[in-house]
Design an enzyme around this catalytic site. Structure first.
Site, short mmCIF file in Angstrom:
data_model
loop_
_atom_site.label_atom_id
_atom_site.label_comp_id
_atom_site.label_asym_id
_atom_site.label_seq_id
_atom_site.Cartn_x
_atom_site.Cartn_y
_atom_site.Cartn_z
CB SER A 1 -0.92 0.00 1.22
OG SER A 1 -0.15 -0.05 2.39
CG HIS B 1 -2.84 -0.59 -3.33
ND1 HIS B 1 -3.10 0.73 -3.03
CD2 HIS B 1 -3.02 -1.27 -2.17
CE1 HIS B 1 -3.41 0.84 -1.76
NE2 HIS B 1 -3.39 -0.36 -1.22
CD GLU C 1 -3.41 3.59 -5.86
OE1 GLU C 1 -3.28 2.93 -4.81
OE2 GLU C 1 -3.43 4.83 -5.89
CG ASN D 1 -3.08 4.16 1.33
OD1 ASN D 1 -4.09 4.25 2.03
ND2 ASN D 1 -2.58 3.00 0.94
N1 CAA Z 1 -14.97 -10.59 2.06
C1 CAA Z 1 -15.98 -10.77 1.20
N2 CAA Z 1 -17.13 -10.09 1.26
C2 CAA Z 1 -17.26 -9.18 2.24
C3 CAA Z 1 -16.25 -8.94 3.18
C4 CAA Z 1 -15.06 -9.68 3.06
N3 CAA Z 1 -14.02 -9.50 3.88
N4 CAA Z 1 -16.68 -7.98 4.03
C5 CAA Z 1 -17.92 -7.64 3.66
N5 CAA Z 1 -18.26 -8.36 2.57
C6 CAA Z 1 -19.52 -8.32 1.85
C7 CAA Z 1 -20.59 -8.89 2.73
O1 CAA Z 1 -20.59 -10.29 2.65
C8 CAA Z 1 -21.82 -8.26 2.15
O2 CAA Z 1 -22.25 -8.94 1.00
P1 CAA Z 1 -23.83 -9.14 0.75
O3 CAA Z 1 -24.39 -7.77 0.51
O4 CAA Z 1 -23.88 -10.03 -0.43
O5 CAA Z 1 -24.35 -9.78 1.99
C9 CAA Z 1 -21.33 -6.88 1.68
O6 CAA Z 1 -19.91 -6.97 1.60
C10 CAA Z 1 -21.70 -5.80 2.65
O7 CAA Z 1 -21.24 -6.19 3.93
P2 CAA Z 1 -22.06 -5.98 5.26
O8 CAA Z 1 -23.55 -6.08 4.97
O9 CAA Z 1 -21.50 -6.88 6.29
O10 CAA Z 1 -21.67 -4.54 5.75
P3 CAA Z 1 -21.80 -3.14 5.07
O11 CAA Z 1 -22.97 -3.01 4.17
O12 CAA Z 1 -21.63 -2.24 6.21
O13 CAA Z 1 -20.49 -3.07 4.13
C11 CAA Z 1 -18.25 -2.66 3.66
C12 CAA Z 1 -19.23 -3.30 4.61
C13 CAA Z 1 -18.29 -3.37 2.31
C14 CAA Z 1 -16.88 -2.85 4.29
C15 CAA Z 1 -18.62 -1.14 3.47
O14 CAA Z 1 -18.77 -0.54 4.72
C16 CAA Z 1 -17.56 -0.36 2.70
O15 CAA Z 1 -17.50 -0.41 1.48
N6 CAA Z 1 -16.71 0.39 3.45
C17 CAA Z 1 -15.63 1.18 2.86
C18 CAA Z 1 -14.46 0.29 2.60
C19 CAA Z 1 -13.27 1.04 2.09
O16 CAA Z 1 -13.25 2.25 1.95
N7 CAA Z 1 -12.21 0.29 1.77
C20 CAA Z 1 -10.96 0.86 1.35
C21 CAA Z 1 -10.04 0.93 2.54
S1 CAA Z 1 -8.49 1.61 2.08
C22 CAA Z 1 -7.63 0.31 1.49
O17 CAA Z 1 -8.03 -0.81 1.48
C23 CAA Z 1 -6.29 0.66 0.93
C24 CAA Z 1 -5.16 0.67 1.86
O18 CAA Z 1 -4.04 0.53 1.38
C25 CAA Z 1 -5.28 0.96 3.29
#
Ligand code: CAA
Length: 285
Positions: A119, A140, A152, A190
């Site tokens: 990352s 990424h 990315e 990031n």
């Molecule tokens: N693996 C597979 N599927 C997953 C999962 C995982 N680890 N976590 C959640 N899901 C799926 C769930 O199974 C669910 O699927 P269905 O709708 O089919 O049931 C769906 O995602 C939604 O999950 P939830 O209903 O449990 O929860 P939610 O609606 O609150 O969504 C979330 C959770 C998808 C995490 C959502 O909150 C989200 O998109 N958050 C933002 C995430 C984000 O910004 N990520 C980037 C982070 S930065 C990064 O990654 C880069 C870095 O270098 C740091």
């Protein structure tokens, strides 16, 4: 280049998700982790996600079975001599990654592309640790990998046009949207995201609003599923601080300096969701 078989190194949150998306897109996947039992645990988790998808009629039983049959545990890296691409998703440490690339360099063919899910580490420097730096690239993924569309793609100075094209097409083949970016500290995702999160932490530290209110304001203001503090807990506060340190060191600009509150949370071991406590409490949830 026709990619058929992929080795994913690291069966953590990112590596497991990466293995899942390749497997459900029809690629043969070898999943390796140096910790005993980690791959088995991750395959159990992937199974539970795929079972839920079948229950919700997002996948057929046949698609679930095929995806699972495409993932095999790689017990020794020497079993991976015939892979076309390696996706590395291990600890963010230059020397540990360099050691892995050196070892793999002796196992895989000269055509094999090495893609790192780092990352924030410099792709140009990582590439210099691989036997064919022109076959090295940053790939990424975002967390959770099966849900997030972005890949990315970061080209190091040495990355060839052919390597870029293969990884671009491969990202599309697994249903992602590849977007290219140059090799600068924090890349794009990031560099922008962590400053946003850090600013939210500063607002909390200054008592501008509660964590809940900061998150609600930003969720509703920008139509994001998570506010910045909830997202920081989700990413891991140690990771957030680590990336800010990389940005601060890379640009020498105080705007990237981690907020003192973030530093204190990390010192306390309050790292977010994974430890049960961060800006929110997860212990009883
Ligand atoms: N693996 C597979 N599927 C997953 C999962 C995982 N680890 N976590 C959640 N899901 C799926 C769930 O199974 C669910 O699927 P269905 O709708 O089919 O049931 C769906 O995602 C939604 O999950 P939830 O209903 O449990 O929860 P939610 O609606 O609150 O969504 C979330 C959770 C998808 C995490 C959502 O909150 C989200 O998109 N958050 C933002 C995430 C984000 O910004 N990520 C980037 C982070 S930065 C990064 O990654 C880069 C870095 O270098 C740091």
């Amino acid at each position: 280049m026709d990619v058929k078989k992929v080795l994913v190194v690291g069966a953590g949150q990112m590596g497991g998700g990466i293995a899942q998306v390749f497997a459900q897109s029809g690629f043969e996947v070898l999943l390796y982790d140096s910790f005993e039992g980690a791959v088995e645990k991750k395959i159990d988790f992937i199974t539970s996600i795929l079972d839920k998808d079948v229950k919700k009629e997002k996948k057929t039983q046949e698609e679930r079975d095929k995806a699972l049959s495409n993932i095999k545990e790689c017990k020794e890296l020497s079993e991976a001599s015939d892979v076309d691409v390696v996706v590395e998703a291990i600890i963010e440490n230059l020397d540990t990654k360099g050691e892995l690339y050196k070892n793999l360099g002796e196992i895989v063919s000269d055509d094999c592309i090495m893609a790192s899910n780092t990352s924030s580490l410099p792709i140009t420097e990582l590439a210099s640790r691989y036997k064919n730096p022109e076959k090295f690239i940053g790939m990424h993924f975002m967390n959770p990998v099966p849900v997030m569309k972005l890949v990315e793609i970061i080209r190091g100075l040495q990355t060839s046009d052919e390597t870029y094209q293969v990884i671009h097409d491969l990202s599309e083949a697994i249903g992602k949207v590849p977007v290219v970016c140059n090799d600068v500290p924090g890349f794009i995702s990031n560099r922008v995201l962590q400053v946003y999160i850090n600013e939210a932490i500063s607002c909390l530290n200054e008592g501008v609003a509660s964590a809940e209110n900061i998150d609600t304001i930003m969720k509703l203001a920008t139509n994001n599923p998570m506010g910045p503090l909830e997202l920081a807990d989700f990413i891991g506060l140690d990771t957030v601080k680590y990336i800010l340190d990389v940005l601060y060191e890379g640009y020498g600009d105080p705007k990237y300096a981690p907020d003192p509150l973030l530093k204190n949370y990390v010192r306390a071991g309050w790292l977010g969701k994974k430890t049960g406590k961060g800006f929110y409490d997860y212990e009883n949830k």
